[in-house]
Write a protein that holds these residues in place. Structure first.
Motif, PDB file in Angstrom:
ATOM      1  N   PRO A 212       1.254  -1.514   0.082  1.00 39.73           N
ATOM      2  CA  PRO A 212       0.331  -0.318  -0.004  1.00 39.73           C
ATOM      3  C   PRO A 212       0.915   1.200   0.130  1.00 39.73           C
ATOM      4  N   ILE A 213       1.683   1.262   0.456  1.00 41.32           N
ATOM      5  CA  ILE A 213       2.701   2.632   0.502  1.00 41.32           C
ATOM      6  C   ILE A 213       3.739   2.452  -0.905  1.00 41.32           C
ATOM      7  N   VAL A 214       3.646   1.125  -1.292  1.00 46.30           N
ATOM      8  CA  VAL A 214       4.145   1.733  -2.654  1.00 46.30           C
ATOM      9  C   VAL A 214       3.284   2.400  -3.948  1.00 46.30           C
ATOM     10  N   ARG A 215       2.280   2.259  -3.536  1.00 44.08           N
ATOM     11  CA  ARG A 215       1.231   2.056  -4.026  1.00 44.08           C
ATOM     12  C   ARG A 215       0.846   3.917  -4.150  1.00 44.08           C
ATOM     13  N   VAL A 216       0.803   4.307  -2.839  1.00 41.92           N
ATOM     14  CA  VAL A 216       0.392   6.066  -2.470  1.00 41.92           C
ATOM     15  C   VAL A 216       2.359   6.609  -2.954  1.00 41.92           C
ATOM     16  N   LEU A 217       3.347   6.009  -2.808  1.00 38.78           N
ATOM     17  CA  LEU A 217       3.997   6.714  -3.178  1.00 38.78           C
ATOM     18  C   LEU A 217       3.965   6.469  -4.768  1.00 38.78           C
ATOM     19  N   VAL A 218       3.614   5.750  -5.529  1.00 33.69           N
ATOM     20  CA  VAL A 218       3.655   6.074  -7.254  1.00 33.69           C
ATOM     21  C   VAL A 218       1.964   6.948  -7.203  1.00 33.69           C
ATOM     22  N   ASP A 219       1.345   7.239  -6.795  1.00 37.10           N
ATOM     23  CA  ASP A 219       0.173   8.189  -7.058  1.00 37.10           C
ATOM     24  C   ASP A 219       0.671   9.521  -6.286  1.00 37.10           C
ATOM     25  N   ALA A 220       1.633   9.792  -5.704  1.00 40.42           N
ATOM     26  CA  ALA A 220       1.431  11.184  -5.184  1.00 40.42           C
ATOM     27  C   ALA A 220       2.897  11.367  -6.498  1.00 40.42           C
ATOM     28  N   ALA A 221       3.504  10.522  -6.907  1.00 35.90           N
ATOM     29  CA  ALA A 221       4.441  10.891  -7.715  1.00 35.90           C
ATOM     30  C   ALA A 221       3.912  11.113  -9.421  1.00 35.90           C
ATOM     31  N   VAL A 222       2.578  10.632  -9.557  1.00 34.44           N
ATOM     32  CA  VAL A 222       1.906  10.843 -10.759  1.00 34.44           C
ATOM     33  C   VAL A 222       1.216  11.843 -10.436  1.00 34.44           C
ATOM     34  N   LEU A 223       0.686  12.246  -9.469  1.00 34.44           N
ATOM     35  CA  LEU A 223      -0.548  13.543  -9.480  1.00 34.44           C
ATOM     36  C   LEU A 223       0.729  14.473  -9.302  1.00 34.44           C
ATOM     37  N   TYR A 224       1.493  14.080  -8.774  1.00 30.82           N
ATOM     38  CA  TYR A 224       2.916  15.846  -8.957  1.00 30.82           C
ATOM     39  C   TYR A 224       3.311  16.032 -10.155  1.00 30.82           C
ATOM     40  N   SER A 225       3.554  15.108 -11.294  1.00 33.29           N
ATOM     41  CA  SER A 225       4.749  15.051 -11.975  1.00 33.29           C
ATOM     42  C   SER A 225       3.468  14.946 -13.295  1.00 33.29           C
ATOM     43  N   VAL A 226       2.057  14.826 -13.265  1.00 32.05           N
ATOM     44  CA  VAL A 226       1.033  14.919 -14.271  1.00 32.05           C
ATOM     45  C   VAL A 226       0.889  16.621 -14.445  1.00 32.05           C
ATOM     46  N   ALA A 227       0.578  16.909 -13.163  1.00 25.75           N
ATOM     47  CA  ALA A 227       0.811  18.900 -12.943  1.00 25.75           C
ATOM     48  C   ALA A 227       1.880  19.469 -13.492  1.00 25.75           C
TER      49      ALA A 227
END
Length: 333
Positions: A212-227
């Motif tokens: 679950p921590i890995v998934r949150v890390l990926v989600d956070a990175a994707v959110l920031y990178s997309v912006a």
């Protein structure tokens, strides 16, 4: 270079509204982060560096949205009739004090968030060589960001953010921060995934999984990178939406940071509850053993032998009591 997209005065008003919504959401997540850091924790056990970073992110986001509101109020109310060219010319002027102050806050927010990701990568990987390239990219973010802010502060009222002398440094800043975030977050997520995969081969239960921590890390990175990607595309197209996206990235950085902290704290508290439950069960079983102590058992071992001559089973080392008659099945045929 002519700009495209929405008018700058409309974009300024839109920026204030959207940034305010995201800021409110980040404020709620900050409260959740504070709770996760202090829940059932003694004062000396609180992770002070992470708490300081969370507070700094909140302060920078708060200062940025305050400057955005002041800028909107100045352009649409205070200097609406006195500024030459009206609100459109006011918001297009990059030499305005409110515009210049907002960008150092954005650069500091970016450096702080990227630095935390690099530090996490170093802690998890336990290797300095892993963070050499991310650290170089972080230095590039600092250099290009400082130079871009300085160039904007020295520009004239007729200078556009999309001019060649400013666009080069701004573009280098966006590319550097995107590369830093993607590389550091990718290395961190891969390292945690590799550790989890190795542990899963020898673990019978998956209750302590870190996926679950890995998934949150990926989600956070994707959110920031997309912006950041959208901001870069708007800037390359000389679109005024870049103004909106830059201001929206500020609370998005805080949200991405807070969501990782909250997920780590939830995972930690869950593991603590599991350990507490196991300890309670162990104490109960130990108390039961003390209340009902085990008594020694008497074991009688009998030897069975088969006689070919009689074709009967006799119990060895056993004597029939005198005066008593043997049972029928024990008699010889």
């Amino acid at each position: 270079m002519a700009s495209r997209g929405i008018p700058v005065d409309t974009g300024a008003l839109m920026t204030a509204v959207l940034e305010g919504i995201l800021y409110g959401f980040s404020l709620l997540m900050f409260m959740g982060t504070v709770w996760s850091l202090t829940y059932r924790q003694h004062v000396q056990n609180i992770n002070r560096p992470i708490a300081v970073v969370a507070i700094l992110l909140l302060l920078l986001s708060t200062a940025h949205i305050v400057m955005s509101i002041i800028r909107v109020e100045d352009g649409l109310v205070k200097y609406c009739d006195t500024y030459p060219g009206g609100p459109v010319a006011f918001f297009a002027d990059v030499s305005q004090e409110t515009y210049v102050i907002k960008h150092p806050l954005y650069v500091l927010q970016t450096l702080l968030a990227d630095g935390v990701v690099i530090y996490r990568c170093h802690v998890v990987c336990q290797s300095v060589r892993v963070i050499i390239l991310p650290s170089m990219l972080w230095c590039s973010v600092a250099i290009t960001g400082i130079h871009a802010v300085y160039s904007v502060s020295q520009s004239g009222s007729t200078t556009s953010i999309f001019t060649q002398e400013l666009a080069t440094w701004v573009m280098a800043f966006f590319v550097s921060t995107i590369a830093t975030n993607v590389l550091s977050s990718g290395l961190l997520a891969y390292r945690i995934w590799a550790i989890e995969r190795n542990v899963a081969t020898i673990r019978a239960s998956t209750k302590g999984t870190m996926m679950p921590i890995v998934r949150v890390l990926v989600d956070a990175a994707v959110l920031y990178s997309v912006a950041l990607f959208i901001t870069l595309i708007c800037f390359l197209c000389s679109n005024n939406g870049e103004y909106v996206m830059v201001d929206m990235v500020m609370p998005i950085i805080s949200i991405a940071f807070y969501m990782v902290l909250i997920r780590i704290a939830i995972n930690r508290n869950r593991n603590r509850r599991c350990l507490s439950t196991v300890g309670t069960i162990a104490e109960t079983e130990q108390g039961d053993l003390q209340e009902y102590p085990m008594k020694p058992l008497q074991v009688h071992i009998s030897r069975f032998t088969r006689s070919d001559s009689t074709s009967a089973y006799e119990m060895g080392n056993e004597r029939q009591p005198s005066g008593r008659r043997s049972p029928p099945w024990a008699s010889e045929k």
